[in-house]
Design a protein around this motif. Structure first.
Motif, PDB file in Angstrom:
ATOM      1  N   UNK A  63       0.826  -1.274  -0.232  1.00 54.38           N
ATOM      2  CA  UNK A  63       0.043  -0.032   0.046  1.00 54.38           C
ATOM      3  C   UNK A  63       0.822   1.269  -0.031  1.00 54.38           C
ATOM      4  N   UNK A  64       0.087   2.281  -0.365  1.00 55.77           N
ATOM      5  CA  UNK A  64       0.916   3.722  -0.334  1.00 55.77           C
ATOM      6  C   UNK A  64       1.210   4.096   0.955  1.00 55.77           C
ATOM      7  N   UNK A  65       2.190   4.794   1.392  1.00 60.32           N
ATOM      8  CA  UNK A  65       2.255   5.468   2.552  1.00 60.32           C
ATOM      9  C   UNK A  65       1.182   6.661   2.769  1.00 60.32           C
ATOM     10  N   UNK A  66       0.830   6.779   3.963  1.00 63.34           N
ATOM     11  CA  UNK A  66      -0.322   7.722   4.429  1.00 63.34           C
ATOM     12  C   UNK A  66       0.251   8.530   5.194  1.00 63.34           C
ATOM     13  N   UNK A  67      -0.018   9.982   4.923  1.00 65.53           N
ATOM     14  CA  UNK A  67       0.181  11.172   5.949  1.00 65.53           C
ATOM     15  C   UNK A  67      -0.951  11.960   6.167  1.00 65.53           C
ATOM     16  N   UNK A  68      -1.279  11.797   7.605  1.00 62.27           N
ATOM     17  CA  UNK A  68      -2.489  12.470   8.119  1.00 62.27           C
ATOM     18  C   UNK A  68      -2.304  13.409   8.821  1.00 62.27           C
ATOM     19  N   UNK A  69      -2.842  14.602   8.900  1.00 65.26           N
ATOM     20  CA  UNK A  69      -2.858  15.576   9.942  1.00 65.26           C
ATOM     21  C   UNK A  69      -4.087  15.701  10.656  1.00 65.26           C
ATOM     22  N   UNK A  70      -3.978  15.907  12.039  1.00 68.58           N
ATOM     23  CA  UNK A  70      -5.305  16.009  13.073  1.00 68.58           C
ATOM     24  C   UNK A  70      -5.041  17.205  13.784  1.00 68.58           C
ATOM     25  N   UNK A  71      -6.164  18.035  13.494  1.00 63.24           N
ATOM     26  CA  UNK A  71      -6.077  19.203  14.503  1.00 63.24           C
ATOM     27  C   UNK A  71      -6.834  18.995  15.852  1.00 63.24           C
ATOM     28  N   UNK A  72      -5.939  19.058  17.017  1.00 61.74           N
ATOM     29  CA  UNK A  72      -6.452  18.885  18.198  1.00 61.74           C
ATOM     30  C   UNK A  72      -6.807  20.153  19.267  1.00 61.74           C
ATOM     31  N   UNK A  73      -6.757  20.102  20.564  1.00 59.33           N
ATOM     32  CA  UNK A  73      -7.055  21.060  21.333  1.00 59.33           C
ATOM     33  C   UNK A  73      -6.245  22.166  21.412  1.00 59.33           C
ATOM     34  N   UNK A  74      -6.512  23.249  22.073  1.00 59.07           N
ATOM     35  CA  UNK A  74      -5.640  24.333  22.258  1.00 59.07           C
ATOM     36  C   UNK A  74      -4.347  23.850  23.184  1.00 59.07           C
ATOM     37  N   UNK A  75      -3.279  24.418  23.166  1.00 56.22           N
ATOM     38  CA  UNK A  75      -2.105  24.143  23.894  1.00 56.22           C
ATOM     39  C   UNK A  75      -2.352  23.932  25.159  1.00 56.22           C
ATOM     40  N   UNK A  76      -3.013  25.112  25.667  1.00 58.92           N
ATOM     41  CA  UNK A  76      -3.211  25.314  27.095  1.00 58.92           C
ATOM     42  C   UNK A  76      -4.534  24.565  27.483  1.00 58.92           C
ATOM     43  N   UNK A  77      -4.900  23.592  26.777  1.00 59.92           N
ATOM     44  CA  UNK A  77      -6.540  22.938  27.076  1.00 59.92           C
ATOM     45  C   UNK A  77      -6.264  21.988  28.310  1.00 59.92           C
ATOM     46  N   UNK A  78      -7.342  21.736  28.927  1.00 56.96           N
ATOM     47  CA  UNK A  78      -7.233  20.828  30.171  1.00 56.96           C
ATOM     48  C   UNK A  78      -6.562  19.491  29.807  1.00 56.96           C
ATOM     49  N   UNK A  79      -6.097  18.818  31.088  1.00 63.16           N
ATOM     50  CA  UNK A  79      -5.094  17.714  30.688  1.00 63.16           C
ATOM     51  C   UNK A  79      -6.127  16.772  30.062  1.00 63.16           C
ATOM     52  N   UNK A  80      -7.508  16.520  30.573  1.00 66.85           N
ATOM     53  CA  UNK A  80      -8.358  15.484  30.232  1.00 66.85           C
ATOM     54  C   UNK A  80      -8.544  15.494  28.699  1.00 66.85           C
ATOM     55  N   UNK A  81      -8.627  16.642  28.191  1.00 62.25           N
ATOM     56  CA  UNK A  81      -8.933  17.037  26.814  1.00 62.25           C
ATOM     57  C   UNK A  81      -7.709  16.519  26.049  1.00 62.25           C
ATOM     58  N   UNK A  82      -6.584  16.969  26.369  1.00 58.34           N
ATOM     59  CA  UNK A  82      -5.183  16.508  25.866  1.00 58.34           C
ATOM     60  C   UNK A  82      -5.231  14.889  25.774  1.00 58.34           C
ATOM     61  N   UNK A  83      -5.516  14.220  26.940  1.00 54.69           N
ATOM     62  CA  UNK A  83      -5.337  12.756  27.096  1.00 54.69           C
ATOM     63  C   UNK A  83      -6.343  12.031  25.892  1.00 54.69           C
ATOM     64  N   UNK A  84      -7.587  12.667  25.732  1.00 58.89           N
ATOM     65  CA  UNK A  84      -8.394  12.059  24.915  1.00 58.89           C
ATOM     66  C   UNK A  84      -7.883  11.910  23.284  1.00 58.89           C
ATOM     67  N   UNK A  85      -7.438  13.210  23.041  1.00 55.59           N
ATOM     68  CA  UNK A  85      -6.830  13.535  21.806  1.00 55.59           C
ATOM     69  C   UNK A  85      -5.459  12.488  21.509  1.00 55.59           C
ATOM     70  N   UNK A  86      -4.662  12.272  22.419  1.00 56.99           N
ATOM     71  CA  UNK A  86      -3.466  11.511  22.360  1.00 56.99           C
ATOM     72  C   UNK A  86      -3.855   9.951  22.198  1.00 56.99           C
ATOM     73  N   UNK A  87      -4.934   9.545  22.724  1.00 58.91           N
ATOM     74  CA  UNK A  87      -5.389   8.204  22.741  1.00 58.91           C
ATOM     75  C   UNK A  87      -6.019   8.044  21.280  1.00 58.91           C
ATOM     76  N   UNK A  88      -6.521   8.844  20.592  1.00 58.78           N
ATOM     77  CA  UNK A  88      -7.008   8.822  19.562  1.00 58.78           C
ATOM     78  C   UNK A  88      -6.134   8.673  18.495  1.00 58.78           C
ATOM     79  N   UNK A  89      -4.881   9.267  18.623  1.00 61.46           N
ATOM     80  CA  UNK A  89      -3.874   9.468  17.400  1.00 61.46           C
ATOM     81  C   UNK A  89      -2.670   8.466  17.910  1.00 61.46           C
TER      82      UNK A  89
END
Length: 692
Positions: A63-89
């Motif tokens: 298969x061809x290599x895939x490069x995907x960009x995902x926009x997440x929360x703000x850099x100063x977002x609460x820790x829980x919001x950041x943890x959810x984004x990290x799990x999804x990626x």
């Protein structure tokens, strides 16, 4: 590019499951490959009694290599919001990028997936397909957890490119994939190493396995016809049986045997049904007499004695089966049909609609009422209706339900009933589907219409109508049957009258009542069935709506009108007249709304200006009697021709005349003229129901 070959080899797969299983294998594997990013150029799936095979062409090596960009929360977002984004990626905080955004610093995840080898993806897709295969029925064997329709014995899975074939490693409950298939159980080699699909198919055929079901079916058809032709006989066509038998053998060997003289006097349908249901035999008839005299069986082996032993065994079993059929036939003939019908008093048709005998009484009375409408003798129609379902209590129909009606005809003939009565016994169920022939004999038409109208009014009376896709009593089929009998025989009957007559029979037995709302609903149901039927003929739904007045229940002229209107609208005159009518209707509607009045008075010709306006008056005057006469004579083509004469004058009027003249008297007169255009077309069709 590479080609993929998969074979799942097992014990015998039931014939009825094979075609669907091949489709499911292709769907499961190809969907999984495409979802993983692995495309292909062509796919084909096949099934035999012992194997499912799938061949794919044009797979890339990876298969061809895939490069995907995902926009997440703000850099100063609460820790829980950041943890959810990290799990999804699947990334960590230090792997995220901070980028400037309108709202400040925002986190972005850049996910790069390298290409994956085709073999790795194929292995995952195949294992998923095998473990989640949607067999209607499956089994487990041994100590493993795998379920399959029958014990799975081997898996062939190879990818072939310019360098040769490579085994795709798969291991399912100890069954490891390889590059080996197996020939015929008795006449082929056990292990056959293959390199690609063509090699696979060729080696199977060399070892007495025809891979393609269509090839097996064609061989059976051809060989059977040749055997029969050589004896001056014909094979009775049965496509369903042919497809089934093609799924029972990997190497079809066609044999023809004789039917013992004891059974040649049985009705041909009895012989054909008994041999088909019990032994999967094809019937062979004498074209001169129509009598079934031989049978065709299909073996799965080329026997040294050319099938003599196989035929001898089949004849013994066939003799026993046909002996039963002969007993049923002779025993039934000893029972008069009237007595057969009386037995139906103990058979419930429906808890709220009484016994089969009560239903037969309703149908008989209704058939007598319908008979004069279709040119039948009322007494014969009633007699036929009272005997038409008598065979339901016969031993033959109990054994072979598909022979109901057919056996009724034979019993009626043997009993010396009138030919019309015997024919109605067989034909009153028709039409059973959209491609089935409709009855044309008057007595049969009367009984068939009565039978279908009784079931429709009965279930409407107890409010058990079809809902969504559910139609347990086949009421849609019954309504379509009524419509096809009416239309294809050119009958002029009002369904509302027939419904009322059927309702009287129900009320006479205390079996239910159709109120005004239910009656209107049943008529609407017929109208909906008519729309579906005509749509199948290619008639536009809006054309049907344009011809169908509210409460319309004499469908023969309605259908003739719809066909004529569709033809007219397909012409230049029809399309341009429709556009002119629309323009007139739109102007009139707008001005009536603005003025708050209806411009429905007769326009005055003396107020018209010379030229296009006077010409339109003259054209409308000339067309009116022609349209009226054509409609009275139900000459729909003539009505369309008369309307076509209005096309040019209407076009010229809108080109040369200003409707909203400054003189209000002239303006009102011209608006009334537009209303006359609308009114003159209305008796022919509701142009407002037609789409653009």
């Amino acid at each position: 590019m590479a080609d993929l070959l998969i074979e799942l080899f097992s014990e015998e797969i039931p014939a009825r499951m094979q075609a669907r299983a091949a489709e499911d294998l292709q769907k499961l594997v190809t969907n999984a490959l495409v979802e993983a990013g692995l495309t292909y150029a062509h796919a084909s799936a096949h099934a035999t009694p012992r194997r499912l095979a799938l061949a794919l062409e044009g797979l890339p090596a990876e298969t061809k290599p895939v490069r995907e960009e995902r926009k997440g929360p703000r850099a100063d977002a609460p820790e829980k919001a950041l943890e959810g984004f990290l799990r999804s990626t699947g990334l960590t905080r230090d792997q995220l990028e901070e980028r400037d955004d309108k709202k400040g610093k925002v986190l972005f995840a850049v996910i790069e997936k390298p290409g994956r080898p085709a073999a790795e993806i194929v292995a995952e897709a195949l294992e998923g397909a095998i473990r989640n295969f949607p067999w209607p029925k499956s089994m487990r064997w041994g100590a493993g957890s795998l379920r399959w329709v029958r014990p799975l014995q081997s898996i062939l899975c190879i990818l072939t490119d310019e360098s040769g074939a490579t085994v795709v490693p798969v291991d399912i409950d100890g069954i490891r994939s390889g590059d080996v298939t197996h020939g015929h159980r008795f006449m082929g080699a056990r292990d056959l190493k293959v390199n690609n699909f063509d090699d696979y198919a060729a080696k199977l055929e060399a070892n007495k396995v025809l891979l393609r079901a269509e090839d097996r079916a064609e061989k059976i058809r051809h060989d059977a016809e040749q055997l029969a032709f050589a004896q001056g006989l014909e094979v009775v066509e049965d496509r369903g049986l042919l497809a089934e038998v093609a799924g029972l053998v990997e190497w079809p060997v066609v044999l023809m045997g004789e039917i013992a003289d004891d059974f040649l006097g049985l009705p041909p349908e009895v012989l054909q049904t008994s041999m088909k249901e019990h032994q999967k035999f094809f019937s062979v008839k004498n074209p001169a007499t129509g009598r079934i005299e031989r049978f065709i069986t299909v073996a799965n082996i080329e026997a040294p004695d050319h099938g003599a032993t196989i035929l001898a065994g089949n004849k013994k079993v066939l003799f026993a089966r046909l002996s039963d059929a002969k007993f049923f036939w002779e025993n039934d003939l000893r029972t008069p049909m009237v007595q057969m019908a009386e037995k139906l008093e103990n058979v419930t048709f429906h808890a709220q609609l009484g016994s089969q005998a009560q239903r037969i009484a309703r149908i008989a009375s209704l058939a007598g009422l319908i008979a004069p409408m279709v040119g039948a003798d009322s007494a014969l129609a009633e007699r036929a209706a009272r005997l038409a379902k008598a065979d339901l209590s016969s031993e033959m129909v109990y054994e072979f339900p598909e022979l109901q009606g057919i056996m009724g005809r034979y019993y009626a003939e043997e009993a010396g009933e009138a030919p019309e009565v015997a024919a109605a016994c067989a034909g009153h169920y028709a039409p059973l589907g959209p491609s089935d022939d409709v009855p044309t004999a008057p007595v049969t038409m009367a009984v068939s219409l009565a039978e279908k109208l009784d079931i429709l009014t009965g279930f409407w009376a107890i409010d058990e109508k079809p809902t969504g896709s559910k139609d347990p009593y086949a009421l849609r089929r019954a309504a379509l049957g009524v419509l096809r009998i009416v239309l294809e025989n050119g009958l002029r009957v009002r369904l509302s009258g027939l419904i009322d007559a059927a309702q009287e029979q129900l009320m006479g037995q205390g079996s239910g009542h159709i109120d005004a709302a239910a009656r209107a609903d049943l008529l609407s149901f017929f109208a909906d069935r008519l729309k579906v039927h005509l749509k199948g003929e290619g008639i536009r739904h809006d054309v049907i709506a344009a011809c169908m007045a509210e409460g319309e229940d004499d469908f023969a002229p309605l259908v003739a009108r719809a066909r004529a209107l569709q033809g007219f609208l397909g012409s230049a005159d029809g399309e341009n007249l429709l556009q002119g009518w629309r323009r007139a209707a739109n102007i009139l509607a707008a001005e009536e709304k603005k003025d708050g009045v209806e411009y429905s008075l007769d326009p005055i010709a003396n107020l018209a200006e010379e030229g296009a306006e006077k010409a339109l008056f003259a054209a409308l005057d000339a067309a009116a009697p022609k349209i009226e006469a054509a409609l009275k004579a139900e000459d729909w083509d003539g009505a369309m021709t008369a309307m076509a004469e209005l096309r040019a004058p209407i076009d010229a009027f809108f080109t040369d005349v200003v409707v909203n003249a400054e003189n209000q008297t002239v303006r009102r007169n011209r608006l009334c003229l537009l209303n006359r255009i609308r009114a003159q077309v209305a008796p022919v069709a509701d142009f407002g129901a037609l789409e653009g």
